[in-house]
Write an enzyme that holds these catalytic residues in place. Structure first.
Site: not given
Length: 469
Positions: A133, A453
């Protein structure tokens, strides 16, 4: 030492009241702060950035969709939008870097294929990075490094994800059989191999949705994290409602200026994100747990959704931008990557990265005027809040003497986040940085902090400094 002990040691999060969640944040009062320029290091600036509208993957037939496209089509649209927005001559771009996660095997270097499709010179190098991500974050910071070191002056960084069409493979047994058949030199060898075929060989193999090292899905991990930090279902739903409500407000007020229209070939033009759907706590409470059943607290309503989209940013050395007549939007300053336990701390990247990047920049939480954190799940955001506001967690897990502190909600994701705007894995990082840059200009602040994250227990944080008006 397992995370369950957090239940007894961490402070409660201040409640998100429904009456206050839509209240507009007051304009930030411009303070006299130091600049983060460093001696003998080139200043790197963001001239501008754009993104395609982010669409729910597999969007229905009633809406123009990306389902029939390939990832490089979306990435090309972002590059074309950036060229139109900035009018930058293609020939001055030294290098192009894109991030992506679920790779299309036909265009594994999607940055190169998109660049050629957008009309860039075949002499302009391009490469693709992947870091879950935070892939677009890696694309940006790779560009920052190339400029700061003097290797390049002008970089285009971005990211793309097309979850509506993911590569589905034959099973490993079937692949092995087909490869062996291709090498067989006689009919006898072929017949012998064919005799080994079994119908279960035809079972397809989908891209993994779980951590390779732990075999746990991210949603399952988010549910465990929320439980470990005692984040309630109501708190998660309230936060998700806040995200969608603020995104809708920002969309209606024209604040999401990084979105550029995209004419889907053979279909209509897409002009806005389609995942922004403010609901009510009553409706959200009706949904069943999505991962840990029947007692989990993570649902479809308080999770980010699978998304199609692409983003692109024009990054330059400050002196080059000024020489070309540009007025940059922001400086890209210090950044930090972190990694931790992918089982119990998979989604705590912002907690670990934030104090490190603040220390590196010589700033404190009080200096930050705009926070832009990636919202994978409401529970993930609220668990990070609790960890960041805990001296106990700082001492026992981070080796720090004191906590970094809680980001003020009035400065946090004020124009919505990944829960509402969407999360194309490879493209979100650029959206975060542009949201911070545009908010600083709008609100009059100086420093923004971007954090995210990522799968694998990794994380990223970066300081964005507003360019003087």
């Amino acid at each position: 030492m397992g995370p369950q002990i957090f239940l007894f040691c961490l402070p409660a999060i201040r409640p998100l009241s429904c009456s206050s969640q839509l209240r507009a944040a007051p304009a930030v009062q411009t303070k006299t702060k130091k600049t983060l320029a460093k001696p003998n290091i080139r200043n790197v600036v963001v001239v501008d950035g754009v993104r395609t509208p982010f669409l729910l993957s597999g969007t229905s037939f009633s809406f123009p969709r990306y389902k029939d496209l390939m990832p490089h089509d979306l990435a090309r649209a972002a590059l074309t939008g950036l060229l139109h927005r900035t009018s930058v001559p293609k020939e001055v771009v030294d290098y192009i870097i894109f991030g992506t996660v679920i790779q299309e095997v036909k265009t594994s270097n999607v940055a190169r294929e998109a660049a050629l499709g957008a009309g860039f010179s075949d002499k302009t190098p391009a490469h693709t990075v992947t870091m879950a991500c935070i892939s677009a974050n890696q694309a940006m910071t790779t560009g920052v490094g190339l400029i700061a070191s003097g290797q390049c002056d002008v970089i285009v960084a971005g990211g793309v994800e097309l979850m509506s069409d993911v590569p589905i493979r034959h099973s490993r047994k079937m692949r092995k059989l087909m490869l062996d058949l291709n090498k067989a030199k006689s009919m006898g060898q072929r017949l012998s191999l064919i005799s080994k075929f079994r119908f279960n060989f035809l079972a397809p193999e989908l891209p993994a949705v779980s951590e390779f090292s732990t075999s746990e899905t991210m949603g399952h991990s988010a549910d465990r994290l929320a439980a470990a930090f005692a984040v309630s279902r109501l708190e998660q739903d309230e936060y998700a409602l806040r995200s969608h409500s603020l995104a809708k407000k920002a969309q209606d007020e024209g604040l999401l200026s990084d979105v550029v229209p995209f004419k889907v070939p053979g279909k209509d033009t897409v002009t806005k994100d389609n995942g922004i759907r403010p609901s009510s706590l009553e409706q959200m409470a009706k949904l069943k747990p999505a991962f840990i059943k029947p007692y989990g607290t993570v649902t479809a309503a308080n999770s980010s959704f699978l998304t199609d989209g692409a983003s692109a940013m024009l990054i330059m050395a400050e002196e080059k931008a000024l020489a070309m007549g540009y007025k940059p939007k922001a400086y890209l300053r210090d950044f930090m990557y972190v990694s931790q336990d992918p089982k119990d701390q998979l989604l705590l990247g912002p907690t670990y990265a934030t104090p490190k990047v603040l220390e590196k920049a010589g700033l404190t939480m009080n200096d930050i005027d705009a926070f832009e954190f990636h919202e994978a799940f409401s529970g993930q955001i609220l668990a990070n809040f609790k960890a960041m506001d805990s001296d106990w967690f700082a001492e026992n897990y981070m080796g720090r003497k004191t906590k970094v502190g809680l980001p003020p909600l009035e400065k946090f994701n004020n124009w919505g986040g990944s829960l509402s705007l969407g999360h194309p894995f490879g493209a979100t990082g650029c959206r975060l940085v542009m949201a911070a840059a545009n908010r600083l200009r709008k609100e009059g602040g100086q420093y923004g902090l971007v954090a995210a994250c990522a799968a694998g227990g990794q994380g990223h944080a970066m300081i964005v400094e507003a360019y003087p008006k």
